[in-house]
Structure formats: C-alpha cells, structure tokens
Scaffold this motif. Structure first.
Motif, PDB file in Angstrom:
ATOM      1  N   SER A   1       0.832  -1.195   0.000  1.00  0.00           N
ATOM      2  CA  SER A   1       0.000   0.000   0.000  1.00  0.00           C
ATOM      3  C   SER A   1       0.872   1.252   0.000  1.00  0.00           C
ATOM      4  O   SER A   1       2.097   1.182   0.156  1.00  0.00           O
ATOM      5  CB  SER A   1      -0.915   0.018   1.231  1.00  0.00           C
ATOM      6  OG  SER A   1      -0.171   0.350   2.398  1.00  0.00           O
ATOM      7  N   GLU A   2       0.225   2.417  -0.134  1.00  0.00           N
ATOM      8  CA  GLU A   2       0.971   3.671  -0.121  1.00  0.00           C
ATOM      9  C   GLU A   2       1.604   3.934   1.238  1.00  0.00           C
ATOM     10  O   GLU A   2       2.562   4.703   1.343  1.00  0.00           O
ATOM     11  CB  GLU A   2       0.044   4.823  -0.503  1.00  0.00           C
ATOM     12  CG  GLU A   2      -0.435   4.766  -1.956  1.00  0.00           C
ATOM     13  CD  GLU A   2      -1.304   5.947  -2.321  1.00  0.00           C
ATOM     14  OE1 GLU A   2      -1.791   6.633  -1.386  1.00  0.00           O
ATOM     15  OE2 GLU A   2      -1.490   6.195  -3.529  1.00  0.00           O
ATOM     16  N   ASN A   3       1.076   3.280   2.280  1.00  0.00           N
ATOM     17  CA  ASN A   3       1.600   3.465   3.634  1.00  0.00           C
ATOM     18  C   ASN A   3       2.467   2.309   4.099  1.00  0.00           C
ATOM     19  O   ASN A   3       2.789   2.205   5.287  1.00  0.00           O
ATOM     20  CB  ASN A   3       0.437   3.664   4.619  1.00  0.00           C
ATOM     21  CG  ASN A   3      -0.369   4.907   4.315  1.00  0.00           C
ATOM     22  OD1 ASN A   3       0.201   5.959   4.016  1.00  0.00           O
ATOM     23  ND2 ASN A   3      -1.686   4.797   4.378  1.00  0.00           N
ATOM     24  N   GLY A   4       2.833   1.434   3.166  1.00  0.00           N
ATOM     25  CA  GLY A   4       3.663   0.302   3.525  1.00  0.00           C
ATOM     26  C   GLY A   4       2.945  -1.015   3.312  1.00  0.00           C
ATOM     27  O   GLY A   4       1.760  -1.055   2.946  1.00  0.00           O
ATOM     28  N   PRO A   5       3.627  -2.137   3.570  1.00  0.00           N
ATOM     29  CA  PRO A   5       3.032  -3.447   3.311  1.00  0.00           C
ATOM     30  C   PRO A   5       1.884  -3.778   4.257  1.00  0.00           C
ATOM     31  O   PRO A   5       1.919  -3.465   5.448  1.00  0.00           O
ATOM     32  CB  PRO A   5       4.207  -4.410   3.524  1.00  0.00           C
ATOM     33  CG  PRO A   5       5.137  -3.674   4.431  1.00  0.00           C
ATOM     34  CD  PRO A   5       5.012  -2.230   4.065  1.00  0.00           C
ATOM     35  N   VAL A   6       0.824  -4.398   3.689  1.00  0.00           N
ATOM     36  CA  VAL A   6      -0.323  -4.902   4.454  1.00  0.00           C
ATOM     37  C   VAL A   6      -0.466  -6.384   4.106  1.00  0.00           C
ATOM     38  O   VAL A   6      -0.350  -6.761   2.943  1.00  0.00           O
ATOM     39  CB  VAL A   6      -1.618  -4.136   4.100  1.00  0.00           C
ATOM     40  CG1 VAL A   6      -2.783  -4.670   4.932  1.00  0.00           C
ATOM     41  CG2 VAL A   6      -1.442  -2.644   4.329  1.00  0.00           C
ATOM     42  N   TYR A   7      -0.732  -7.212   5.127  1.00  0.00           N
ATOM     43  CA  TYR A   7      -0.727  -8.659   4.918  1.00  0.00           C
ATOM     44  C   TYR A   7      -2.135  -9.243   5.032  1.00  0.00           C
ATOM     45  O   TYR A   7      -2.958  -8.776   5.821  1.00  0.00           O
ATOM     46  CB  TYR A   7       0.199  -9.329   5.934  1.00  0.00           C
ATOM     47  CG  TYR A   7       1.655  -8.954   5.755  1.00  0.00           C
ATOM     48  CD1 TYR A   7       2.511  -9.755   5.009  1.00  0.00           C
ATOM     49  CD2 TYR A   7       2.158  -7.784   6.311  1.00  0.00           C
ATOM     50  CE1 TYR A   7       3.835  -9.404   4.834  1.00  0.00           C
ATOM     51  CE2 TYR A   7       3.490  -7.422   6.141  1.00  0.00           C
ATOM     52  CZ  TYR A   7       4.320  -8.243   5.402  1.00  0.00           C
ATOM     53  OH  TYR A   7       5.631  -7.885   5.225  1.00  0.00           O
ATOM     54  N   TYR A   8      -2.371 -10.326   4.252  1.00  0.00           N
ATOM     55  CA  TYR A   8      -3.674 -10.975   4.228  1.00  0.00           C
ATOM     56  C   TYR A   8      -3.503 -12.491   4.307  1.00  0.00           C
ATOM     57  O   TYR A   8      -2.571 -13.059   3.726  1.00  0.00           O
ATOM     58  CB  TYR A   8      -4.440 -10.611   2.955  1.00  0.00           C
ATOM     59  CG  TYR A   8      -4.789  -9.143   2.897  1.00  0.00           C
ATOM     60  CD1 TYR A   8      -5.975  -8.671   3.438  1.00  0.00           C
ATOM     61  CD2 TYR A   8      -3.898  -8.223   2.346  1.00  0.00           C
ATOM     62  CE1 TYR A   8      -6.283  -7.319   3.412  1.00  0.00           C
ATOM     63  CE2 TYR A   8      -4.195  -6.869   2.317  1.00  0.00           C
ATOM     64  CZ  TYR A   8      -5.397  -6.428   2.858  1.00  0.00           C
ATOM     65  OH  TYR A   8      -5.690  -5.087   2.849  1.00  0.00           O
ATOM     66  N   THR A   9      -4.428 -13.119   5.022  1.00  0.00           N
ATOM     67  CA  THR A   9      -4.447 -14.574   5.154  1.00  0.00           C
ATOM     68  C   THR A   9      -5.481 -15.160   4.202  1.00  0.00           C
ATOM     69  O   THR A   9      -6.638 -14.728   4.199  1.00  0.00           O
ATOM     70  CB  THR A   9      -4.800 -14.988   6.594  1.00  0.00           C
ATOM     71  OG1 THR A   9      -3.833 -14.438   7.492  1.00  0.00           O
ATOM     72  CG2 THR A   9      -4.816 -16.500   6.731  1.00  0.00           C
TER      73      THR A   9
END
Length: 229
Positions: free
Chosen positions: A125-133
């Motif tokens: 994302s624009e604010n850094g990595p976001v993780y999903y399961t």
C-alpha cells in the motif's frame, strides 16, 4: 479496442439481476515479460442510492492501485493480487471474472482476511506493506467454456457476430467468463454505524502457471466485476 468493447457488451448479458449495481476494473496486461509497461486501468460504476457496491484495491485503496504487474514466470509458479469488494446495505453479491486466454494462466479467487501477524499475502500500500491470510477458495462456474486440446478457452455463446461468413476470430481472443456463487456480505465489525450495514470484504486473485508458460511478450485482457446477487 474491439476486444474490450465485446467483453463489456457480453458481460452485461450474463446472469445478472434487473437491480444490478456494479463496479468494474479493466486490466490491460501488455506483456508476459512481465507487465513492465503497465497501462492505467479504466473503472466504471453504477450506483443505486442508498445501497452501494464498488471494487477497491487492497487496504481499501482506490481500484487504480490494483496493479497486475511484476510477474516473471522464471520465478515461482504463482502471483497473488489483493482487491476488496466494498459496499453498504447489501446482503449478497457475485464476483465475475472474464479474460482472454492467449497466455495459459489459471486464475483462482480466494476469500482473504487481514493478517495481524504480518504474514501471508503481502499488498504494497501507499503506507507500507499490508498482509492478508487466504481463506476458502470461491465456488463458481464457467459460463462459456470450451476445450482446445488440454486448455480451457471461451466460446461464442455470448457473442454477437462481428465478421461475415468465411472469416473467424482467433480462438484465444474469445473471453472466458467465470461467475462465483452468491457471496454473503460480511459486515465490518469496526463500523461506527451498524445500521448502515457497511462491509469491506477482501479477496486474492491468484495467477498460476505451468512450465509451458514462458516470458514471450504475449498479451491478455482481464475484466473483474462485482454485482448485487
């Protein structure tokens, strides 16, 4: 592009309801070597107030951030892309996927949830990595599939003739359509006003391939929509 117009025209004829509200993202895949010169996506939306339904990228960012780039078939055999179906005052919806079949890719859709432990599928994302399961694979069916050797391709079931008798279109240019079973909207637990029945449901589009797929500058189109069931 004629292929884009055909996809849009025929997509409207699939299993839809009179009250359809849809948001769509058109992704142009320029090359297999691999998406280095990515095009901007076109977005469309039809909204019938007060209910709302739209497609967004991961982390609830604008759908223009849904970038199918960075695939290199010499590195691994899958690539994951996160997107979101967002809405209000809707109980059920479908997801539809259409794509040409020039590249022998397999496309699979999975339900996903945010991962608090920073593991799983990563979305930049624009604010850094976001993780999903990853959760369950979505159930669904092709609606115009045919076989060509060992490959699944689209047929002309939803096609309006564009050529005179004696001419034919390249087999892999015929879009293949897939539609999910009805999906129940999962309301967001952090919603400030539960009466609005808002939700943000996340999904992963997984692209996978075998050893027969190489970086050979081939091109495909992908068309993704969400609609009220």
């Amino acid at each position: 592009m004629k292929t884009i117009k055909r996809i849009i025209s025929r997509f409207k004829k699939l299993r839809t309801k009179d009250k359809v509200m849809a948001a769509a993202a058109l992704v142009i895949i320029p090359t297999v070597a691999w998406f280095a010169h990515q095009k901007k996506m076109a977005t469309m939306a039809k909204i019938n107030s007060p209910a709302k339904l739209s497609l967004k990228s991961g982390a609830q960012e604008d759908i223009i951030q849904f970038k199918m780039s960075g695939i290199d078939t010499t590195k691994g055999s899958t690539k994951d892309f996160v997107f979101c179906v967002e809405g209000e005052d809707i109980s059920q919806y479908n997801i539809q996927l259409a794509h040409t079949t020039n590249i022998n890719f397999t496309y699979t859709l999975y339900k996903a949830t945010p991962a608090p432990d920073n593991t799983g599928v990563v979305y930049e994302s624009e604010n850094g990595p976001v993780y999903y399961t990853l959760q369950n694979q979505l159930n669904g069916d092709f609606v115009n599939d045919s076989a060509k050797g060992s490959r699944t391709i689209g047929n002309d079931q939803y096609e309006e003739p564009s050529y005179d008798a004696g001419n034919s279109r390249q087999d892999f240019a015929e879009p293949l359509y897939w539609q999910s079973s009805q999906i129940t909207a999962e309301e967001s637990p952090y919603d400030d006003d539960p009466a609005e029945r808002s939700f943000s449901n996340y999904y992963v589009l997984r692209v996978s391939w075998g050893i027969d797929v190489v970086n050979d500058k081939e091109t495909d189109l992908i068309y993704l929509t969400a609609q009220v069931a």
